[in-house]
Design a protein around this motif. Sequence first.
Motif, PDB file in Angstrom:
ATOM      1  N   HIS A 238     -58.435  11.321  69.857  1.00 41.92           N
ATOM      2  CA  HIS A 238     -57.646  10.103  69.700  1.00 41.92           C
ATOM      3  C   HIS A 238     -56.546  10.367  68.693  1.00 41.92           C
ATOM      4  CE1 HIS A 238     -60.846   7.854  71.753  1.00 41.92           C
ATOM      5  NE2 HIS A 238     -61.679   8.565  71.010  1.00 41.92           N
ATOM      6  N   GLN A 240     -52.344   8.828  67.099  1.00 43.48           N
ATOM      7  CA  GLN A 240     -51.181   7.954  67.166  1.00 43.48           C
ATOM      8  C   GLN A 240     -49.963   8.684  66.638  1.00 43.48           C
ATOM      9  OE1 GLN A 240     -50.794   4.581  64.562  1.00 43.48           O
ATOM     10  NE2 GLN A 240     -51.813   5.577  62.829  1.00 43.48           N
ATOM     11  N   THR A 786     -50.269   5.332  70.916  1.00 47.86           N
ATOM     12  CA  THR A 786     -51.664   5.670  70.638  1.00 47.86           C
ATOM     13  C   THR A 786     -52.293   6.258  71.886  1.00 47.86           C
ATOM     14  OG1 THR A 786     -52.429   3.450  71.235  1.00 47.86           O
ATOM     15  CG2 THR A 786     -51.871   3.820  68.933  1.00 47.86           C
TER      16      THR A 786
END
Length: 787
Positions: A238, A240, A786
């Motif tokens: 993950h 951003q 994101t």
Amino acid sequence: MRSRLHLVFALLLLALPVTAQSNTGELRLKALGPDGLPLKASVDLSSDALQFHRSFSTDDAGQLAIRNLPFGRYRLQVRRESFSPYDGLIEINSALPTDYVIKLNIAALSTAINVTATSTLLDPERTTTINHLDSKAIADRPASLPGRSLPDLVNSQPGWLFEGNAVLHPRGSEYQTQFVVDGIPLTDNRSPGLGPELEADDVDSLTIYTAGIPAEYGRKMGGIIEVNTLRDIQPGLHGQMVLSGGSFDTAGALASIQDSWEHNTLGASASGNMTARYLNPVVPENYINRGTTGSFALSYNRDATAKDRLTFSIHHQLSRYEIPNQLLQQFPQLQNPPGSAPQRQSAGNFETMGIASYQHIFSPNALVNIRGMGRDTSANLNSNNGAWPIAAFLRNDFKEAYFNAAISVHHGRHEWKAGLESDNLFLHEHFSDFITANPNDPNFPFDQGTPSAFAFAGSRPDLEQSAYIQDLIHLGKWTVNAGLRWDHYQLVVNENAVSPRFSVARYFPAANLILHASYDRVFQTPSFENILLASSPSVVSLNDSVLRLPVKPSHGNYFEVGATKSLFGQMRFDAAYFRRYVNNFADDDQILNTAVSFPIAFRRAIIYGAEAKLELPHWNRFSGFLSYSYIVGNVWFPVTGGLFLGDDAGNAKTQRTGHFPDSQDQRHTARARMRYQFIPRLWLAAGAEYGSGLPFEFTGSLDKAVAVYGQQVVNRINLADGRIKPTFSLDVSAGAELYKKEKRSLRLQADVENLTNRLNVLDFAGLFSAAAIAPPRSYFLRLAATF
């Protein structure tokens, strides 16, 4: 000594263990099917009182761990296609993990709790004034110039004010703000001109205290800001990326990434920013004011077992910037020979910090946290020969070794926490200057006989230890939070103090009302920026008249009473009245006319006021808040600590009685922000801020003020009353979600600040933090992705 300190620093990085903040817990959820087998399900956890709303999913084993949850009441929703959903309330009020098992097919579980809109608007066990900002509020915040994204967020809360260059002042306190980053307290000044930036886009949540402060916090007690940078741990990769830019040649970029596998989580982030308006200038023309910031962070988390957790992180941050000129510094030919060069002063702050923590759960009712930190922080200041009236040079640094061990125990109605803390700083200061003003000038700003040059070098350890114990007691509709703290401080003086803390709340369910009251005994250590210089005997050579007194810690009593009420099932109203009594009240001054500040103190201060906030978490498509603060502060002579030269020394020696307004004595401050969600992917917001004006002291003539700051600035102050005229700013923002699919999204936000282009003078007189012009109309864009 230096090699020994480097060894301590290395050991902290490699061997010691960041942990959750005070009053936070962990939810360990397990979703099961009707046959008792684990289910992969979607989970929503929300609290309107905490502005918290996040979505998760259980893993293939039906398990989910959600960490760093502030104490409070949450709405828990668990869903899986073809199964009955669960929708209920859950309380997080212990540092011990809360285990929760959900069987989706059991009707009693899915309908046992009648969840209404008011269910999470109030936290029945909140005993004091606490404001919480979650990831969504941080992501959708109005734009900020580099170096002040986090201070701007804090300053949006009731009771907080800016002075000078985004220096935060809670409830009238001067330099008594403490940031607690991932459980580690940072007691040095973190404003743009005095410390590296904590980038808001790298922060997951904030919790802000101004009263009812837990006993585990001490030393800087005006306000506590708990900063959590640790993201929710979810399987897979993950991250951003944020790009921003706007007025004043401002541009910035931030990227962060996190990967989780098995019992390991690795995260990294980096950012860089630049602007031509880094500090608040002293005149509207914004002469000489470029700045850049940068940061890098790396973190690693491992759940070694179900009972053992290790966390390591390294942070490196820097800022380089120019100090803006006033008119006589930008155009020295106005009083010096033609061809004189303008002043050029530049400064920088650099920090490298390593943090580590270890958590062990002994039983379902006891856990221990061990935390350690080592950091190296430096600051410098340089001047050219055109600097006026003095060219100053600074080379300061400190090494810090911090350790904290705490145990948390749940026993019946009690949530106990006790710990030991040690913070050792090794200060090194180097300062020099030479006078550039012409001694034959009738406006020569120094006393005759002031040496044309001065130099100082010094070092000394700052040794501080503490111990604390606190208990959160659940007594039905009553909640009590009691604690006791012991502190030892040894730098210029050697002192000990014992500080009791107590807060209580009573919940009235029928009225949707909470009443609370708190008392905090505080022991506040002086700011250590340039304290060795200010306390050195060598400063006697600067003037024939010198007053030099050791700066002692402040002792005080803080009181607060307040109420929180739910209105119409949609809004929450908070109100509080506070009084603060402080002996050896801390303030700051400057060395001659340089941009070098140092601590001073006065006999006592009394600060009182009231705050109110009306918050609408969400109603149809609307959300927002309206807040108001009223503060009155008075400080009494005589001077009890610090350095005073020349006329200031003479006045300090003779002024034994009387009082003057606290520099944060702004009577009225109002803020508002309202957001409207047009469609799920498009929103518009408007905000406004009003301040009735801070006090100031200027001993020069009107002509002198115009010569230094210009007529525009002088028109915005009242020399007769010693008050800045009211400030007002109107801001608008718009945001659009350009793309959304599962965990991937692309958001665009546009901000226009000070829409009316009003000239707002924040502070008046002085060369560094005491003179500040707020930005004119400005425009910013932010693009965030994101995945």
